[in-house]
Every structure is written in C-alpha cells, then in structure tokens.
Design an enzyme around this catalytic site. Structure first.
Site, PDB file in Angstrom:
ATOM      1  N   ARG A 176       0.826  -1.209   0.000  1.00 60.10           N
ATOM      2  CA  ARG A 176       0.000   0.000   0.000  1.00 60.10           C
ATOM      3  C   ARG A 176       0.862   1.261   0.000  1.00 60.10           C
ATOM      4  O   ARG A 176       2.004   1.266   0.461  1.00 60.10           O
ATOM      5  CB  ARG A 176      -0.931  -0.009   1.208  1.00 60.10           C
ATOM      6  CG  ARG A 176      -0.214   0.234   2.526  1.00 60.10           C
ATOM      7  CD  ARG A 176      -1.203   0.294   3.681  1.00 60.10           C
ATOM      8  NE  ARG A 176      -0.577   0.696   4.919  1.00 60.10           N
ATOM      9  CZ  ARG A 176      -0.459  -0.054   6.007  1.00 60.10           C
ATOM     10  NH1 ARG A 176      -0.939  -1.281   6.008  1.00 60.10           N
ATOM     11  NH2 ARG A 176       0.135   0.412   7.095  1.00 60.10           N
ATOM     12  N   ASP A 284      -6.563  -2.177   8.574  1.00 60.34           N
ATOM     13  CA  ASP A 284      -5.952  -3.264   7.810  1.00 60.34           C
ATOM     14  C   ASP A 284      -6.849  -4.490   7.734  1.00 60.34           C
ATOM     15  O   ASP A 284      -7.912  -4.560   8.339  1.00 60.34           O
ATOM     16  CB  ASP A 284      -4.604  -3.619   8.421  1.00 60.34           C
ATOM     17  CG  ASP A 284      -3.520  -3.744   7.365  1.00 60.34           C
ATOM     18  OD1 ASP A 284      -3.780  -4.366   6.322  1.00 60.34           O
ATOM     19  OD2 ASP A 284      -2.412  -3.198   7.575  1.00 60.34           O
TER      20      ASP A 284
END
Length: 483
Positions: A176, A284
């Site tokens: 990410r 997450d």
C-alpha cells in the site's frame, strides 16, 4: 477465459450480472468504503462508481469480492480447479522422467507452452496514451480514505515493480501507498517481501532506487502481485501461466523498468536511500488499525494513463472482505507446492477468520509417531508459512474446511502438555499481540489421534458411526417415513 485488460473483465462481469454502475455522486473519503463494505459482506457485485465528487476518473471496487468472480479472473470456473492447474507444471519437477518417444515429445510441447507464458515486450501501450511529467500529480487520482482513523488517503491495489540492484531480477508485489501530497507517498514494504529486499540492497549501495507502480492491470496480473511465490519466480511469468497467455510489458518513460502495457495508470518514481516518513495508521485486513511506523518515501517523476482510465481499489477490514477470496486462491494454488515438499499433506485450510497469517489447518496421512509435529516445524520453515502464528494438524479423514469438525477434533484429541508446541520466531508485521514487533511465539497443535509411541498408553476410543447396512436401509425407505 483470457482477459486482456481490466475493461474486458468489467464487460464480462457486467454480462454475468456481477457488476453495478453507481451513477449517484459519491465521496472518495469514507463513503465509497462504506458502500463497498456492505456489499462485500453480502457477497455482492463489483462496483463501478462513475460519479466521484471532485474527480473525472471512475473508481472500481470489489472485483474479487466473490469466489466466482476471482475464479473467472484467474481463468477457471471455480477456485478448487486452481489446484489441478498448479499440479501441471509441478509434475515436470516431481514426476517420472518421460520414457517413450511420444511422452518426451508431449513433454517438450508442454514445456514450450510454459515458456511462452513469459512477459512479452511491446513498443507502445494503452497505459501511456497520456504522459505527464512536470505536471504529474497524485491529486488527480480519486484515492480513497477508507476508515475514519486512517492517516490519510491510501492506494490499496497497487502493483509495485522493482528490480534487484545486483541481479536485475524483477519483483512485483502489492504494497500500500499512503499519499502525502501530489508528488510523494509512503511505501509499506514488509521486511519479508521481495520489494523490501531490493530496496535494502539498493540502500546499502547508497543508490537512488527506481520504483514503478501499475494500477488496474488484468485480473490475473493483479492477483499475481499478491502471490507468495518462491524467490526467483517472476510474478509476471506466473500471471502469464494463470492467464494462459503472456502479459504484455512496455518500457517506462523515465525509468529503466517495465510495466504491464494494458494497465490503467502508471506511476514512475524513486525512493532515496535512508529517507523515512511516518506511514499509517491504516485500517488493515486484520480488522484492526495497523500502527504508524517509519517507511521509505516514494517520489513521483512521471504519471501515464489510458484515455479515460479507471482507478481500481480494494477495501480491507474486519473479515470477511474482498481479500479473503484472494487468500483462498492462494491456498488452492500453493497446496500442490507444499505437498511436493510434504507428501503426507492431504489438504490445507487458511480460514478467513485467521486473516491468512494467524491460522493454518492441515490434514496429513499419519504414518509414524511425531509426524504431526514434524509437519508443523517444516511448515514454519517454508516461504510465507514462516509467519503463521497457529498451525493445527489433523488426520487425513478430517475435513479441514469444516471448522465445527476441526474444533471437535482439537478439543477431543489433545493433551495440552503433550500436544502443544510453542516456539519463538518471526511473525507478520501486522501482528499486534506479540510483545515485540515482528517477533514472538507461535503455537503448533497436534490434533491427530494418538499412538502409544506418542505417550498415550490407553486405548484410543472408537468414533460413533452407523453401520453401512442400516444407512442403506434408511436411504431406501426414506420416502416412507413421510418426513
């Protein structure tokens, strides 16, 4: 099914009633996440948001939000078919050498086909229809802020491409990117990943490190970036194998790297040695916010894209989410590889609730005392399985995908002092329960039936089951019971 690019996959999903176009104006801060999360939990369709407030580029989410869509994207009808697909190339390593002339010719043909799956260079590409250099800005992209406590906007479905500074060997991984401003992002390289290893080697040489990021490739190439491949296996070759057709690649405009030619958007840039910036927190796939930490900084040099590109994103959070299906694909694909090294393995389940790295359930054909503990230790030494916090081993006749049966076996078959194996070792970066980051204890559970040689001198009890004659009788008379 071979999808040349994301547009073909979108058209296919729409023809199957598996994609919805959202024309209502929506915000890329939180709103798209909430809509997508609700549909993902319901096994709902892929979503194309065509009217994102403040942006001209539509946002695509949830393309892998069902086992069926992911299977289609990987060229099969169901995820279980991936296991047989993977056994093909492995047979040339583990199978007998061809003896007859016909078998040798057939093997040569199969190997030639496998070699054709390697990435293929092209001179021009849709991903470079528009080239932006000095005026390149991430602010033009509808990057999502996913959860309320996220540190900002995050690019969540990037294919991050790097090259080993010593060998030139390519890595493509999904890491990410937190957008700091129009020209810089954080880059969340987990220490065990190939991209992080490339960066460490470059940092030791005090070199500026080139990084390219592709957004929106074909579905097989997107998945390949998440696959825990053995070192040295090119993710683009693996994508070609899954597609059954080579992935077209094109040279970057300002970097000495190659990127998928059919991608939607390409970011070209670099990371300076030693430069760090706080990245996170981020909501997450564990279902918790991963904490802020210091990570390398990506600097944008060039942005290229298709005419009328689509921005793809994935939403992670409390399972099950879209990434749960990606994990199941990995489970099915890599079972044959694990079985090649551990032939006693029968099946594997990485439950969604275990968020990939926390729990693995393995069934084995037990042939000697202590074999379950041997398998546990072996798995902790294999690739990304080294990060698995809990491994449960059951007998071959246990359905590892039936969690009710697995829990019954665990609670009934273990003596904690005898059957639990606890060791210290590396853990996933996202494990928040360990006392130290990335290091802590791991648990192995031998839930197989015990033998006298394993410290169980008592007779192991028989399981309750009906005899076959009575079952056949009831089957034949079922209609008479008027149930």
């Amino acid at each position: 099914m071979v999808f040349r690019d994301l547009h073909e996959f979108i058209s296919f999903l729409e023809s199957k009633g598996q994609l919805r176009r959202i024309k209502t104006p929506v915000r890329c801060e939180l709103e798209i996440t909430e809509i997508t999360a609700r549909l993902t939990k319901q096994n709902g369709p892929a979503l194309l948001f065509e009217n994102v407030i403040g942006y001209d580029i539509p946002v695509l989410t949830n393309i892998f939000g069902s086992p069926q869509r992911l299977a289609w994207g990987l060229g099969v009808d169901n995820l279980d078919a991936l296991t047989d697909k993977m056994r093909g190339p492995l047979s040339y390593i583990s199978g007998p050498f061809p003896s007859s002339l016909l078998d040798k010719l057939r093997a040569l043909g199969d190997l030639a086909q496998l070699s054709s799956y390697g990435p293929k260079m092209v001179s021009s590409a849709p991903c470079q229809d528009v080239v932006l250099l000095a005026d390149a800005s991430l602010d033009e992209l509808p990057v999502l802020k996913c959860w309320p406590q996220d540190a900002g906007r995050f690019i969540t479905l990037p294919l991050v491409i790097t090259a080993d500074p010593e060998t030139g060997r390519r890595n493509m991984g999904m890491y990410r990117l937190q957008v700091y401003d129009g020209r810089t992002t954080g880059i969340h390289w987990h220490r065990t990943k190939g991209g992080a290893e490339h960066y460490r080697r470059s940092e030791q040489k005090r070199r500026r490190f080139e990084v390219a990021v592709a957004l929106g490739a074909d579905p097989a190439t997107i998945y390949a970036a998440t696959a825990p491949l053995p070192p040295g296996i090119d993710e683009l070759l693996f994508a070609g194998f899954l597609r059954g057709e080579a992935v077209e690649m094109v040279k970057c405009k300002v970097l000495d790297l190659e990127v998928p030619a059919q991608a939607e958007i390409i970011l070209e840039g670099y990371v300076d040695p030693g430069e760090r910036r706080t990245e996170g927190p981020f909501g997450d796939h564990t279902g918790y916010y991963s904490p802020a930490a210091e990570y390398p900084v990506f600097h944008l040099l060039c942005l290229t894209h298709r005419h009328q590109p689509i921005y793809p994103a994935t939403i992670v959070g409390k399972p099950p989410m879209e990434d749960a299906h990606l994990g199941k694909a990995t489970e099915r694909l890599f079972l044959p590889l694990l079985q090649m090294m551990l032939p006693e393995m029968v099946d594997l389940n990485l439950p969604v609730e275990g968020v990939f790295q926390n729990l693995a359930i393995v069934s084995i054909k037990k042939e000697y005392a202590g074999q379950a503990k041997k398998v546990i230790c072996a798995l902790w030494g294999m690739m990304q399985m080294m990060l698995t916090k809990i491994i449960i081993v059951v007998d071959h006749y246990v359905n590892v995908h039936d969690l009710s049966e697995v829990i019954w076996r665990v609670t009934g078959n273990i003596d904690p002092r005898r059957d639990l194996l606890i060791i210290d070792g590396p853990l996933d970066d996202l494990d928040h329960a360990s006392p130290l980051p990335q290091f802590g204890s791991k648990l192995g559970i031998d839930a197989t039936a015990k033998w006298p040689e394993e410290g169980h001198p008592r007779v192991w009890p028989l399981e309750i089951s009906m005899d076959e004659e009575t079952k056949r009788l009831v089957d034949s008379r079922w209609g008479e019971y008027e149930i």
